[in-house]
Write a protein that holds these residues in place. Structure first.
Motif, short mmCIF file in Angstrom:
data_model
loop_
_atom_site.label_atom_id
_atom_site.label_comp_id
_atom_site.label_asym_id
_atom_site.label_seq_id
_atom_site.Cartn_x
_atom_site.Cartn_y
_atom_site.Cartn_z
N MET A 74 0.83 -1.21 0.00
CA MET A 74 0.00 0.00 0.00
C MET A 74 0.87 1.25 0.00
SD MET A 74 -3.38 -0.87 2.30
CE MET A 74 -2.51 -1.16 3.81
N MET A 75 1.94 1.24 0.78
CA MET A 75 2.84 2.41 0.81
C MET A 75 3.52 2.59 -0.54
SD MET A 75 4.44 2.49 4.69
CE MET A 75 5.45 1.06 4.42
N GLU A 107 -7.32 -3.95 -1.37
CA GLU A 107 -6.18 -3.81 -0.45
C GLU A 107 -6.65 -3.94 0.99
OE1 GLU A 107 -3.01 -0.87 -2.54
OE2 GLU A 107 -4.99 0.00 -2.15
N PHE A 108 -7.78 -3.31 1.33
CA PHE A 108 -8.32 -3.44 2.68
C PHE A 108 -8.67 -4.90 2.99
CE2 PHE A 108 -9.65 1.21 2.70
CZ PHE A 108 -8.75 1.56 3.69
N SER A 119 -17.43 -15.84 0.10
CA SER A 119 -18.71 -15.22 0.44
C SER A 119 -18.57 -13.70 0.56
CB SER A 119 -19.26 -15.79 1.75
OG SER A 119 -18.51 -15.31 2.85
N GLU A 120 -19.64 -13.02 0.28
CA GLU A 120 -19.64 -11.56 0.39
C GLU A 120 -19.53 -11.12 1.85
OE1 GLU A 120 -19.57 -7.60 -0.77
OE2 GLU A 120 -19.21 -9.43 -1.92
N THR A 121 -20.11 -11.88 2.77
CA THR A 121 -20.03 -11.49 4.18
C THR A 121 -18.58 -11.55 4.69
OG1 THR A 121 -20.62 -13.75 4.86
CG2 THR A 121 -22.39 -12.12 4.80
N LEU A 122 -17.85 -12.58 4.30
CA LEU A 122 -16.45 -12.69 4.71
C LEU A 122 -15.63 -11.58 4.05
CD1 LEU A 122 -14.19 -14.07 6.24
CD2 LEU A 122 -13.94 -15.65 4.31
N ARG A 123 -15.90 -11.31 2.79
CA ARG A 123 -15.19 -10.24 2.09
C ARG A 123 -15.38 -8.92 2.80
NH1 ARG A 123 -15.36 -6.33 -1.13
NH2 ARG A 123 -16.42 -5.92 -3.00
N GLN A 124 -16.62 -8.61 3.17
CA GLN A 124 -16.92 -7.36 3.86
C GLN A 124 -16.26 -7.32 5.24
OE1 GLN A 124 -18.34 -4.54 2.78
NE2 GLN A 124 -18.39 -5.53 0.78
N VAL A 141 -13.64 -4.43 6.45
CA VAL A 141 -13.84 -3.64 7.67
C VAL A 141 -12.66 -3.82 8.62
CG1 VAL A 141 -15.27 -3.41 9.75
CG2 VAL A 141 -16.35 -3.56 7.49
N LYS A 142 -12.18 -5.06 8.77
CA LYS A 142 -11.02 -5.32 9.63
C LYS A 142 -9.81 -4.54 9.10
CE LYS A 142 -10.47 -7.82 12.68
NZ LYS A 142 -10.51 -7.47 14.12
N GLY A 143 -9.60 -4.52 7.80
CA GLY A 143 -8.50 -3.75 7.22
C GLY A 143 -8.66 -2.26 7.45
N GLN A 144 -9.88 -1.76 7.29
CA GLN A 144 -10.13 -0.34 7.52
C GLN A 144 -9.91 0.03 8.98
OE1 GLN A 144 -14.12 -0.17 5.99
NE2 GLN A 144 -13.44 0.70 4.04
#
Length: 107
Positions: free
Chosen positions: A34-35, A55-56, A86-91, A95-98
């Protein structure tokens, strides 16, 4: 019908096994990427608005791997959140990355 069920379960196990053996990047590797993408040298300079959801997601996955302590436990956690793909795991990973970057508050 029984043969169809056995074939279906076998395919699911193969797909799950393929996902389970995918290498997860380390938190440091994701942060360095990311950097590099933003052409900066200090993590404090990251502009959260320039970080993609992909990236997140990678960062969140790496953070969860570290938190879990081992890959098998991480896979169990992923399964409880909807499973690979799954979309739930992706989300959840996004969120964890953010949250790792406190971007949920910034942008």
């Amino acid at each position: 019908m029984r043969n169809l069920w056995i074939a279906f379960v076998s395919i699911l196990l193969l797909v799950n096994s393929a996902y389970a053996h995918m290498e997860i990047a380390s938190v440091e590797d994701v942060m360095n990427s990311m950097m590099k993408n933003q052409d900066i040298t200090d993590v404090k300079q990251l502009d959260c608005s320039k970080i993609s959801n992909l990236e997140f997601e990678s960062l969140g996955d790496a953070v969860m791997e570290r938190m879990a302590g081992n890959h098998e436990l991480h896979e169990q956690m992923d399964a409880m959140m909807g499973g690979e793909g799954s979309e739930t795991l992706r989300q959840m990973h996004i969120v964890k990355g953010q949250n790792t970057q406190t971007c949920g508050e910034q942008g």
